[in-house]
Design a protein around this motif. Sequence first.
Motif, PDB file in Angstrom:
ATOM      1  N   ALA A 122       5.739 -17.695  -8.413  1.00 41.48           N
ATOM      2  CA  ALA A 122       5.093 -17.128  -7.229  1.00 41.48           C
ATOM      3  C   ALA A 122       5.201 -15.607  -7.226  1.00 41.48           C
ATOM      4  O   ALA A 122       4.233 -14.908  -6.899  1.00 41.48           O
ATOM      5  N   GLN A 123       6.363 -15.086  -7.608  1.00 40.11           N
ATOM      6  CA  GLN A 123       6.542 -13.637  -7.665  1.00 40.11           C
ATOM      7  C   GLN A 123       5.642 -13.016  -8.739  1.00 40.11           C
ATOM      8  O   GLN A 123       5.051 -11.950  -8.533  1.00 40.11           O
ATOM      9  N   GLU A 124       5.531 -13.706  -9.883  1.00 37.53           N
ATOM     10  CA  GLU A 124       4.666 -13.210 -10.940  1.00 37.53           C
ATOM     11  C   GLU A 124       3.213 -13.154 -10.468  1.00 37.53           C
ATOM     12  O   GLU A 124       2.496 -12.173 -10.721  1.00 37.53           O
ATOM     13  N   ARG A 125       2.779 -14.249  -9.785  1.00 37.39           N
ATOM     14  CA  ARG A 125       1.403 -14.263  -9.288  1.00 37.39           C
ATOM     15  C   ARG A 125       1.188 -13.163  -8.256  1.00 37.39           C
ATOM     16  O   ARG A 125       0.146 -12.492  -8.248  1.00 37.39           O
ATOM     17  N   PHE A 126       2.183 -12.986  -7.381  1.00 37.33           N
ATOM     18  CA  PHE A 126       2.071 -11.946  -6.362  1.00 37.33           C
ATOM     19  C   PHE A 126       1.992 -10.565  -7.019  1.00 37.33           C
ATOM     20  O   PHE A 126       1.129  -9.750  -6.682  1.00 37.33           O
ATOM     21  N   ASP A 127       2.895 -10.314  -7.979  1.00 40.19           N
ATOM     22  CA  ASP A 127       2.894  -9.019  -8.655  1.00 40.19           C
ATOM     23  C   ASP A 127       1.580  -8.799  -9.410  1.00 40.19           C
ATOM     24  O   ASP A 127       1.032  -7.690  -9.398  1.00 40.19           O
ATOM     25  N   LEU A 128       1.090  -9.863 -10.052  1.00 44.03           N
ATOM     26  CA  LEU A 128      -0.154  -9.744 -10.799  1.00 44.03           C
ATOM     27  C   LEU A 128      -1.312  -9.401  -9.870  1.00 44.03           C
ATOM     28  O   LEU A 128      -2.166  -8.574 -10.190  1.00 44.03           O
ATOM     29  N   PHE A 129      -1.311 -10.014  -8.683  1.00 47.53           N
ATOM     30  CA  PHE A 129      -2.410  -9.786  -7.744  1.00 47.53           C
ATOM     31  C   PHE A 129      -2.341  -8.400  -7.126  1.00 47.53           C
ATOM     32  O   PHE A 129      -3.312  -7.641  -7.164  1.00 47.53           O
ATOM     33  N   VAL A 130      -1.201  -8.054  -6.546  1.00 45.67           N
ATOM     34  CA  VAL A 130      -1.124  -6.801  -5.785  1.00 45.67           C
ATOM     35  C   VAL A 130      -1.113  -5.590  -6.688  1.00 45.67           C
ATOM     36  O   VAL A 130      -1.361  -4.471  -6.219  1.00 45.67           O
ATOM     37  N   ASN A 131      -0.809  -5.770  -7.957  1.00 52.51           N
ATOM     38  CA  ASN A 131      -0.788  -4.618  -8.856  1.00 52.51           C
ATOM     39  C   ASN A 131      -2.068  -4.489  -9.674  1.00 52.51           C
ATOM     40  O   ASN A 131      -2.126  -3.694 -10.615  1.00 52.51           O
ATOM     41  N   GLN A 132      -3.096  -5.271  -9.324  1.00 54.02           N
ATOM     42  CA  GLN A 132      -4.394  -5.074  -9.942  1.00 54.02           C
ATOM     43  C   GLN A 132      -4.942  -3.696  -9.552  1.00 54.02           C
ATOM     44  O   GLN A 132      -4.766  -3.255  -8.413  1.00 54.02           O
ATOM     45  N   PRO A 133      -5.594  -2.980 -10.470  1.00 56.35           N
ATOM     46  CA  PRO A 133      -6.105  -1.642 -10.133  1.00 56.35           C
ATOM     47  C   PRO A 133      -7.051  -1.642  -8.934  1.00 56.35           C
ATOM     48  O   PRO A 133      -7.132  -0.660  -8.209  1.00 56.35           O
ATOM     49  N   SER A 134      -7.768  -2.768  -8.719  1.00 54.14           N
ATOM     50  CA  SER A 134      -8.737  -2.786  -7.623  1.00 54.14           C
ATOM     51  C   SER A 134      -8.126  -3.205  -6.289  1.00 54.14           C
ATOM     52  O   SER A 134      -8.804  -3.148  -5.261  1.00 54.14           O
ATOM     53  N   VAL A 135      -6.841  -3.645  -6.289  1.00 54.18           N
ATOM     54  CA  VAL A 135      -6.187  -4.102  -5.057  1.00 54.18           C
ATOM     55  C   VAL A 135      -5.164  -3.062  -4.632  1.00 54.18           C
ATOM     56  O   VAL A 135      -4.271  -2.699  -5.406  1.00 54.18           O
ATOM     57  N   LEU A 136      -5.278  -2.582  -3.407  1.00 59.22           N
ATOM     58  CA  LEU A 136      -4.373  -1.566  -2.873  1.00 59.22           C
ATOM     59  C   LEU A 136      -3.615  -2.178  -1.699  1.00 59.22           C
ATOM     60  O   LEU A 136      -4.193  -2.392  -0.622  1.00 59.22           O
ATOM     61  N   ALA A 137      -2.339  -2.501  -1.912  1.00 62.34           N
ATOM     62  CA  ALA A 137      -1.540  -3.186  -0.894  1.00 62.34           C
ATOM     63  C   ALA A 137      -0.382  -2.296  -0.453  1.00 62.34           C
ATOM     64  O   ALA A 137       0.251  -1.620  -1.272  1.00 62.34           O
ATOM     65  N   THR A 138      -0.106  -2.298   0.863  1.00 62.40           N
ATOM     66  CA  THR A 138       1.016  -1.516   1.398  1.00 62.40           C
ATOM     67  C   THR A 138       1.667  -2.281   2.534  1.00 62.40           C
ATOM     68  O   THR A 138       1.067  -3.181   3.141  1.00 62.40           O
ATOM     69  N   ILE A 139       2.933  -1.908   2.808  1.00 59.42           N
ATOM     70  CA  ILE A 139       3.657  -2.379   3.997  1.00 59.42           C
ATOM     71  C   ILE A 139       4.236  -1.147   4.674  1.00 59.42           C
ATOM     72  O   ILE A 139       4.887  -0.316   4.020  1.00 59.42           O
ATOM     73  N   LYS A 140       3.958  -1.019   5.991  1.00 59.76           N
ATOM     74  CA  LYS A 140       4.464   0.115   6.761  1.00 59.76           C
ATOM     75  C   LYS A 140       5.257  -0.404   7.953  1.00 59.76           C
ATOM     76  O   LYS A 140       5.057  -1.534   8.414  1.00 59.76           O
ATOM     77  N   ASP A 141       6.159   0.452   8.449  1.00 62.80           N
ATOM     78  CA  ASP A 141       6.797   0.120   9.729  1.00 62.80           C
ATOM     79  C   ASP A 141       5.910   0.637  10.857  1.00 62.80           C
ATOM     80  O   ASP A 141       4.845   1.210  10.618  1.00 62.80           O
ATOM     81  N   ARG A 142       6.354   0.449  12.081  1.00 66.78           N
ATOM     82  CA  ARG A 142       5.503   0.819  13.214  1.00 66.78           C
ATOM     83  C   ARG A 142       5.411   2.331  13.390  1.00 66.78           C
ATOM     84  O   ARG A 142       4.600   2.818  14.171  1.00 66.78           O
ATOM     85  N   VAL A 147       6.989   1.224   3.661  1.00 63.51           N
ATOM     86  CA  VAL A 147       8.186   0.479   3.264  1.00 63.51           C
ATOM     87  C   VAL A 147       8.036  -0.010   1.830  1.00 63.51           C
ATOM     88  O   VAL A 147       9.006  -0.063   1.073  1.00 63.51           O
ATOM     89  N   TRP A 148       6.836  -0.342   1.488  1.00 63.41           N
ATOM     90  CA  TRP A 148       6.546  -0.828   0.120  1.00 63.41           C
ATOM     91  C   TRP A 148       5.070  -0.566  -0.168  1.00 63.41           C
ATOM     92  O   TRP A 148       4.212  -0.652   0.724  1.00 63.41           O
ATOM     93  N   VAL A 149       4.748  -0.222  -1.441  1.00 66.15           N
ATOM     94  CA  VAL A 149       3.352  -0.091  -1.884  1.00 66.15           C
ATOM     95  C   VAL A 149       3.216  -0.734  -3.249  1.00 66.15           C
ATOM     96  O   VAL A 149       4.173  -0.795  -4.034  1.00 66.15           O
TER      97      VAL A 149
END
Length: 588
Positions: A122-142, A147-149
Amino acid sequence: MTAWWGKSWAAALGDVSFAVKDEQRRFVHVSAGFADRLATTPDALIGLSDTDLGMDEDDRIRIRGEEDTAIAQDVPVAATVRYRQGDGWTGFGTGVRFPVTGPSGETGVGCLFLDVSEQVRAQERFDLFVNQPSVLATIKDRDQRFVWVSRSVADRYRLPLEDIVGRTPGELFGAEFGAENRAQDEAMLAAGGRPMTVDLTWPLDPRNPTRLRGSRFSFTDHDGRTLIGTMFVDVSDEHRARQQAEAAEARFTEFMRHSPAAAVVKSADGRYVWANPAYHHTYHTDPHGFLGSTIYDLTSREQADYATRLDRQVLTTGKPLRDVQRYQRGDGTTGVDLGFRFALTLPDGSTGLGGVFIDITELHETRARAQDAEARYRELFEHAGLPIVVFDLDGYVINANVAYTRLVGRSLSVLRGMPIKALITQSTRDKDTGRWNRLVSGELRVYRSRATLRHSNGTIVPTIATQALITHPDNTPKYVYSVAAPIGDADAEPDRRSADQQLPQLADERLSREEHAILVTLAAGGTLSEVERLLHLTRAGVQHHLGKLRRRLGLGPDMRTGGLVARAYAHGILQPGTWPPRTTREPL
């Protein structure tokens, strides 16, 4: 060291992956869970080593190092394991390796692992998905701090991950970008934190900003904090393509709105789906209610059947079609158009039909009038009674009328291609060669001279010849018209014609305005009634000027107007080969 564990312990562990190796690192105890991971039985593994299990050399070296450390330091060692499952997939486990003592005091090593294959995958799939050049994922606090990109975000920022985490979008790319992010986040939170689809302009390059589309959502982490997640994809190419398509559509619409050509689009079943203003103007159709109608709603059934046959031919063959037809307008009047029909793909993906039509009614009618005028000119040329011959610029016969063939005693088929020097005497050649050369070069437009022709029976035919240069529309020389008026009785034998009879030299004389109007109107096939209207004269006034013109041309009062026109051509007053007719000199 822990005492050597017996087989009862191994059985009690069930699905837990547990195994013990002796000093030679061969399995002496194996749990059912361990064996199941390898799709075998515990008994089948007893006595085997890692090498026997077909492990990769790197994995065997790493496992041996962990085992040696546990024995040498007499402590458990945290470890991970990767193995080939019975179903062919790679399995993963996490646990410890620890030293054990056998029944005779020998040293062995045990291992206890929990299977974490699904978590790792699951972690591998998640890393593979969110680290695709066309996918830009972030986590922010309020507070808008990252917190994470994903790796793709760091690559776009061209910054290390550690330089992004803890900073806000506004700190990285300006207050305006930060305010847009905060506004979208607050709108999402105010709506309950449910995923919200949004578009975002990312000013990585102010001259070419990145267009993003994705979603914002909220979730609670293990510490109870509310965090904001974003998942965007780069749609810059789509955005630019849409802009280009919209610009192209705007250009097309503007172009077709002003195009003089009538353009229309139909569906495959013949219903109109689009037309430009020129179409409605040309065919006198009402734009209101036009879309969705068919040609049967606009014109006669006969013309509608004809157009439908052409449309079906284009849709069946896929080949464009050109045609000319007479059409009926919406107000009942008719015209002639030149049409181009072709298949094209409609926005819904279906195949429709496009048509571009050019109204050539005026051209068609003008051409018909020109053909009629040409026919009248041919009639005059053939039956004027005056001998006329046409030469190319090199002096070869192109055409001749009946009177000329009689004058020289040769048929038209014989005359065509014959050089002028074969038709005239040497004295005429010597006298007129200079003026001929000036004529065909464009220096002269017309000249008249006494010329002697050679009849096919060998006799000499004296004439007064008028040579006129005919030019192209760009005023370059085209060919030469020659009117050879015989001196003497035209019906007499050539050897009986008198050399003393000459026609008056009138090519350089100028006509009055009334004489000019009479002559060009009659030459164009008009009537004396038209001359009356043109000059605003009575019939008696026109007859007065007509009589003067006859006398100037040496004609009797009973000579028909056709003879008047022919004599004007013979005198060089009218230019041969021009239409509409015009004189060689402007009137007074």
